[in-house]
Design an enzyme around this catalytic site. Sequence first.
Site, PDB file in Angstrom:
ATOM      1  N   GLU A   1      31.406  43.349  44.110  1.00 54.89           N
ATOM      2  CA  GLU A   1      32.050  42.130  44.579  1.00 54.89           C
ATOM      3  C   GLU A   1      31.340  41.556  45.802  1.00 54.89           C
ATOM      4  O   GLU A   1      31.310  40.340  46.001  1.00 54.89           O
ATOM      5  CB  GLU A   1      33.509  42.425  44.945  1.00 54.89           C
ATOM      6  CG  GLU A   1      34.355  42.941  43.796  1.00 54.89           C
ATOM      7  CD  GLU A   1      35.666  43.570  44.253  1.00 54.89           C
ATOM      8  OE1 GLU A   1      36.577  43.697  43.408  1.00 54.89           O
ATOM      9  OE2 GLU A   1      35.781  43.944  45.435  1.00 54.89           O
TER      10      GLU A   1
ATOM     11  N   ASP B   1      42.060  41.357  35.034  1.00 59.26           N
ATOM     12  CA  ASP B   1      42.828  41.933  33.929  1.00 59.26           C
ATOM     13  C   ASP B   1      44.282  41.483  34.023  1.00 59.26           C
ATOM     14  O   ASP B   1      44.768  41.160  35.102  1.00 59.26           O
ATOM     15  CB  ASP B   1      42.753  43.460  33.952  1.00 59.26           C
ATOM     16  CG  ASP B   1      43.183  44.044  35.292  1.00 59.26           C
ATOM     17  OD1 ASP B   1      44.350  44.442  35.400  1.00 59.26           O
ATOM     18  OD2 ASP B   1      42.357  44.085  36.224  1.00 59.26           O
TER      19      ASP B   1
END
Length: 265
Positions: free
Chosen positions: A36, A223
């Site tokens: 990230e 998700d």
Amino acid sequence: MAPHDDRSDVAEEAMVAEAEKRPIATIVIIIAMQTEALPLVNRFQLTEDLDSVFPRGVPWVRYHGIYKDLHISIIWPGKDLVLGVDNVGTVSASLVTYASIQALQPDLVINAGTAGGFKAKGACVGDVVLATDVAFHDRRIPIPVFDQYGIGLRKACSAPNLLKELNLKIGALSTGDSLDMSPHDESSILANGATVKDMEGAAVAYVADLLKVPVIFIKAVTDIVDGEKPTAEEFLQNLAAVTAALDQSVTKVVDFINGKCISEL
């Protein structure tokens, strides 16, 4: 015990109010995973700090540099010294947030990262959510008052102009130290009214509140927690693409912040 001095509270409030009127000059961005962090390191052309501001022996990594009018530090907790995986979770997040604020004295903290989202709250994979408030969902202490302490509800820095300009989604963020969701966690997350769940946010919020530094939370959905795919499988499948969306959104947020003070956000 010494008596409480109300004058110190007044002085502290005056300092905070004054800080809100100064242009933001120093930003610390806390990111849990290297995957990230690196796109933003490259985007802002930051370099790794080899003369670390952190205690010797800790794995925490700081990338820093100047972007436009801002001094930016991206702090990544590094990898576990034994297992070699990213130091995710609330313990590492709280430690690096505390150490970073102490060492760098930022005007603003940004906690950026990926998160699970809830379709019941309208979240979709790839959404980027600006959190309005954060709380824990796995600190269950069923004793009066301690129960509220466990939840640890805190407000994020108010940023109505930022929200309007960038047209981001908003929602509550719920934090716990597990990737999956137990029935107990689910009940607490529902009570928190969460749109997204992560493993760091409320810990960052606790430290930032303790040290009186405003904090913004930017979370990109990898998700759908209340969906039909296994969480771990969906997370890994979408991580790269969603990290790209996170990179773009954080860049837009930083561009908006440049030249402004906290009260203008």
